[in-house]
Design an enzyme around this catalytic site. Structure first.
Site, PDB file in Angstrom:
ATOM      1  N   ASP A  89       3.879  -8.204   0.189  1.00 13.61           N
ATOM      2  CA  ASP A  89       4.242  -7.131   1.124  1.00 13.61           C
ATOM      3  C   ASP A  89       4.023  -7.501   2.576  1.00 13.61           C
ATOM      4  OD1 ASP A  89       4.835  -4.898  -0.608  1.00 13.61           O
ATOM      5  OD2 ASP A  89       2.725  -4.951  -1.170  1.00 13.61           O
TER       6      ASP A  89
HETATM    7  C1  BGC Z   1      -1.550  -4.299   1.744  1.00 16.46           C
HETATM    8  C2  BGC Z   1      -0.759  -4.747   0.602  1.00 16.46           C
HETATM    9  C3  BGC Z   1      -0.033  -3.555   0.145  1.00 16.46           C
HETATM   10  C4  BGC Z   1       0.804  -2.989   1.293  1.00 16.46           C
HETATM   11  C5  BGC Z   1       1.576  -1.774   0.913  1.00 16.46           C
HETATM   12  C6  BGC Z   1      -0.674  -3.714   2.821  1.00 16.46           C
HETATM   13  O1  BGC Z   1      -1.452  -3.251   3.877  1.00 16.46           O
HETATM   14  O2  BGC Z   1      -2.283  -5.371   2.241  1.00 16.46           O
HETATM   15  O3  BGC Z   1      -1.549  -5.307  -0.416  1.00 16.46           O
HETATM   16  O4  BGC Z   1       0.784  -3.929  -0.890  1.00 16.46           O
HETATM   17  O5  BGC Z   1       0.009  -2.653   2.342  1.00 16.46           O
HETATM   18  O6  BGC Z   1       0.737  -0.655   0.857  1.00 16.46           O
HETATM   19  C1  NOJ Z   2      -0.113  -4.702  -3.700  1.00  8.23           C
HETATM   20  C2  NOJ Z   2       1.176  -4.079  -4.101  1.00  8.23           C
HETATM   21  O1  NOJ Z   2       0.935  -2.961  -4.931  1.00  8.23           O
HETATM   22  C3  NOJ Z   2       2.067  -5.070  -4.816  1.00  8.23           C
HETATM   23  O2  NOJ Z   2       3.301  -4.477  -5.057  1.00  8.23           O
HETATM   24  C4  NOJ Z   2       2.224  -6.300  -3.980  1.00  8.23           C
HETATM   25  O3  NOJ Z   2       3.043  -7.194  -4.674  1.00  8.23           O
HETATM   26  C5  NOJ Z   2       0.888  -6.904  -3.644  1.00  8.23           C
HETATM   27  N1  NOJ Z   2       0.099  -5.907  -2.957  1.00  8.23           N
HETATM   28  C6  NOJ Z   2       0.991  -8.171  -2.791  1.00  8.23           C
HETATM   29  O4  NOJ Z   2       1.327  -7.867  -1.469  1.00  8.23           O
END
Ligand code: BGC
Ligand code: NOJ
Length: 828
Positions: free
Chosen positions: A477
């Site tokens: 993400d």
């Molecule tokens: C987090 C991710 C998460 C994304 C969406 C980011 O701040 O680090 O792990 O998937 O937000 O909520």
């Molecule tokens: C948490 C999210 O729930 C997942 O969808 C994503 O792939 C990982 N973070 C890595 O960013």
């Protein structure tokens, strides 16, 4: 409370037994498996909700409070001048004995002080909208005792965000109703025609008093640990008008030595039928035998579910995780996606598209019918051009546009989950189920065509290197290559992308290779070789692009940024190598014929592997890079910026298995396995019975510290990596494939697997230490060729004997990569 360990696995009982309450973090468990869910820590902390943690929150939780779980299911015991709680909190009065058993769908807390033992068992009966607090009070001392007990549940005004942010409203609208002399306390806020639901907090035993106003019970200037009513020893019959409605009962008991009493508090949610419906529930559970029978049914439910996959093998961690805790976590992640835990507030995040599709991989063998429904729900949040709502709200099934979109990996995960479902069940009818597209109300298409739409989406969005466009981000993400955010107040996740920017993702390319191979296999199974060949041609072309454009010499690049510069290359000064592209290119079949796969894995071993698992990238970013986005804004060693992001580790386990190296596979499996963390628990801190999302990496200030336990895609992939990768019990379209990759040192192992209605008892022997390669397969005493158990309809049990040790292993090699493993990460 002087021992230096916090608990122990009771494997026979399938419980984790916490022996002291002051765990390094609150250790969480979940109650409920249908509609009503509770979060319950080892001190009783947490809250309860119905279906949607945001829209239908029944009891309250206070965020960012100190201590972390400072509201929950509390029972105060007043024994003379001493006021205590069996779960230690909130008074923290020292206990003579404390124990919390975290079980499958229940939490059992027992506290003993001055000859009084109180046992609280919290659980949600199957299929019921009620949380039971079965309470037993025993006089285990030598003197007769007169005690007063005070229960405590703090109601939430249903919409959790509003409840914590809109006091000008909420402090005026709270309402309660009191029945049966205070034994039945109803939370009735906004109970009008528009909202039919009410919540009951009831006591099945006669009460000596009650309270419904938090101010009266606690005292305006008090904390819960010094709540006024228990210390005064008398309930005040308070009636909440606005402010903060609670439920509290006073129960007076006289117990002679040896005597005990059992009764229950019940937190019941009535969606329809109002207070009479609540009273009916209270009456039903007034009989302790009914409570115990409901509990036994819950136990039986779990025994049955877990009997679908059991393993006996030389490694106790593998046994207990694959046999009990990992499937349990898979069920919870399936139910809750990423919505409600101690790290997910139950407010912001609904059901994630990629998350839920991946969750299915670890869940589909448990409840295939529910997995089927979920796949169809997910498909219905796909748009006609193939994009997907990144999330949807479970109560409304509406796609959630506010949280951002354009995650270009999303559509492909639907292919992966749908194929896994068909492999598990053999049920191809799901493919012709009709599902609409979210942007075309009333539209209809079949699921198979949705999968084609996903494939076409990726094919139609490729960049200058013929690789898939990343969009806003892919699985990672925080790799926001098209966003160029310089605005301090905007969220990276919802920030818009620069129009027409063409950053490409090698990880999506690998995922495409994998997903399309799954789908072409499905077409062959369906007897549609032309479609299979069509997809294979597309796959071959993308594979050529990967090999031509994305190989960096010793590993696969991670991406090309919007300016066409490589990300995850030795040419970069930071972020030279990422794990995701190694994993997915190898799993997708790249580098299979020219040693690249083994070199890439060798690089993972040499550059990314630490004793705590494989870190996401190296070296971590130390300054913000506008062309990379959120990932470079995090401190080094945390989250996506170089922690052991556990979700990626089972992918690497699977890669080792694919290369035939069961010893490295097991090592990789164990590296993030929570049950191995008991000895280092002061550092690790999270629950030793479920996976966490991240473990701080070597660049962090607190290496080895886990965070974000419970709701993580790690759960599903850990199950797949253990059950399919290592043990090699692999559902396939035409039956159950047996393809183990275990360490040479394992003599044998045994798996019980229920597959398409038949139970297989699979005994695997490894007489010459090869650890892989099926040299003989015997089914019910008859040898069969190959390694596929065809499906059968007789129910079983079917006895299967497998001998490992073939030399050829269908072209795969078991030799270790050229590079040697470093014990700790060596910084370049
Ligand atoms: C987090 C991710 C998460 C994304 C969406 C980011 O701040 O680090 O792990 O998937 O937000 O909520
Ligand atoms: C948490 C999210 O729930 C997942 O969808 C994503 O792939 C990982 N973070 C890595 O960013």
């Amino acid at each position: 409370m002087t021992s230096d360990r916090y608990g122990v696995f009771d494997d026979a009982a399938r419980e984790y037994v916490i022996e002291r309450p002051d765990t390094p973090l609150p250790w969480l468990n979940y109650l409920g498996q249908d509609d009503l869910f509770g979060l319950c820590t080892n001190t009783g902390g947490g809250y309860t909700f119905w279906r949607d943690a945001r829209l239908r929150r029944l009891t309250r939780y206070r965020y960012n409070d100190v201590p972390l779980d400072s509201v929950g299911r509390y029972l105060f015991v007043k024994d003379g001048a001493s006021i205590w709680n069996p779960g230690w909190k909130p008074t923290k009065t020292p206990l003579d004995r404390y124990e919390c058993r975290q079980g499958l769908g229940y939490t059992c807390i027992r506290g003993v002080r001055d000859g009084i033992e109180v046992e609280l068992r919290f659980f949600v009966p199957l299929g019921q909208n009620v949380e039971i607090w079965r309470t037993t009070v025993r006089n285990v001392g030598v003197e007769a005792k007169d005690l007063s007990l005070f229960s405590y549940a703090e109601f939430c005004l249903y919409e959790a965000l509003n409840d914590m942010t809109n006091y000008q409203r909420t402090y005026s609208i709270g309402e309660v109703e009191i029945a049966r002399g205070g034994a039945a306390l109803f939370h009735t806020t906004e109970h009008r025609e528009r909202r039919k639901h009410v919540t009951l907090f009831g006591c099945t035993r006669e009460v000596a008093g009650y309270d419904t106003s938090r101010d009266a019970f606690v005292g305006i200037h008090n904390g819960l640990h010094e709540a006024a009513v228990p210390f005064a020893g008398r309930a005040t019959s308070s009636v909440a008008h606005g402010w903060n409605p609670i439920g509290s009962h006073q129960v007076d008991l006289h117990l002679d030595p040896g005597a005990e009493e059992t009764f229950s508090f019940v937190l019941a949610y009535a969606e329809e039928g109002g207070t009479p419906a609540g009273l009916a529930v209270l009456d039903r559970y007034a009989d302790p035998a009914v409570v115990d029978e409901a509990f036994e049914r819950l136990r039986a439910f779990w025994d049955d579910l877990l009997s679908r996959f059991q393993v006996q093998c030389p490694d106790p961690h593998v046994e207990r995780m694959l046999g009990t805790w990992n499937p349990y976590q898979c069920l919870v992640t399936f139910n809750l996606s990423r919505s409600a835990s101690l790290f997910e507030t139950g407010i912001g995040r609904g059901m994630g598209f990629r998350d839920s599709n991946q969750d299915i991989l670890g869940f589909v063998h448990l409840m295939p019918g529910q997995a089927r429904r979920r796949i169809l729900d997910l498909a219905s949040t796909q748009l006609s051009d193939g994009t997907c709502f990144h999330q949807y709200q479970p109560l409304t099934r509406e796609g959630n546009a506010d949280i951002g979109g354009g995650f270009n990996d999303d559509p492909l995960w639907l292919v992966v989950s749908a194929c896994a479902y068909v492999k598990e069940t053999g049920d191809t009818s799901i493919l012709s189920e009709s599902v609409g597209y979210a942007d075309l109300p009333g539209s209809r298409d079949d699921l198979l065509h949705h999968l084609e739409t996903s494939v076409a989406y990726t094919l139609g969005r490729r960049g200058p290197h013929r690789l898939p466009l990343i969009g806003h981000a892919d699985w990672n993400d925080c790799l926001n290559l098209n966003c160029f955010s310089t605005e301090p107040n905007e969220s990276f996740q919802t920030a818009g992308d620069v129009e027409g920017a063409g950053a490409e993702s090698v990880m999506i390319a690998g995922l495409f290779l994998y997903a399309v191979r799954e789908l072409s296999g499905l077409y062959r199974h369906l007897g549609r070789p032309d479609d299979a060949s069509r997809l294979e041609r597309e796959r071959t072309q993308l594979l050529e692009a990967v090999e031509a454009e994305a190989w960096d010499g010793d590993w696969y690049l991670r991406a090309f940024d919007a300016g066409g510069r490589p990300v995850g290359s030795r040419a970069c000064d930071e972020g030279q190598i990422f794990v995701e592209s190694q994993a997915w290119c190898v799993l997708g079949g790249a580098g299979a014929h020219d040693e690249r796969a083994r070199r890439a894995l060798g690089s993972v071993l040499h550059r990314l592997t630490t004793p705590d698992g494989v870190v996401l990238l190296q070296p971590a970013y130390r300054r913000y890079r506008v062309e990379l986005g959120e990932i470079s804004s995090y401190p080094p060693g945390y989250k996506e910026n170089g922690s052991v992001f556990c979700h990626t580790n089972p992918w690497i386990t699977l890669c080792w298995c694919l290369l035939g190296d069961g010893a490295r596979g097991l090592e990789s499996y164990l590296a993030i396995c929570p049950s191995t963390r008991e000895e280092r628990i002061e550092t690790y801190r999270c629950e030793p019975y479920v996976y966490a999302q991240t473990i701080a990496g070597p660049d962090a200030a607190t290496p080895g510290e886990a965070k974000n336990s419970w709701l993580t895609g790690t759960a599903a992939w850990a199950f797949v990596s253990g059950a399919q990768g290592l043990l090699g019990i692999v559902p396939d379209y035409d039956g159950l494939r047996i393809d183990p990759r275990v360490p040479g040192s394992w003599d044998s192992f045994h798996v019980t697997r229920r597959f398409r209605g038949t139970v297989y008892e699979i005994e695997v022997r490894n007489p010459n230490g090869a650890g892989h390669g099926v040299s003989s397969l015997t089914v019910e005493g008859r040898k069969i060729d190959g390694n596929l158990l065809p499906s059968r309809a007789d129910g079983g049990p079917v006895s299967v004997e497998v001998v490992l040790g073939s030399r050829t292993d269908r072209g795969r090699t078991a030799t270790a990569p050229a590079t040697t493993r470093v014990a700790t990460y060596d910084r370049p």
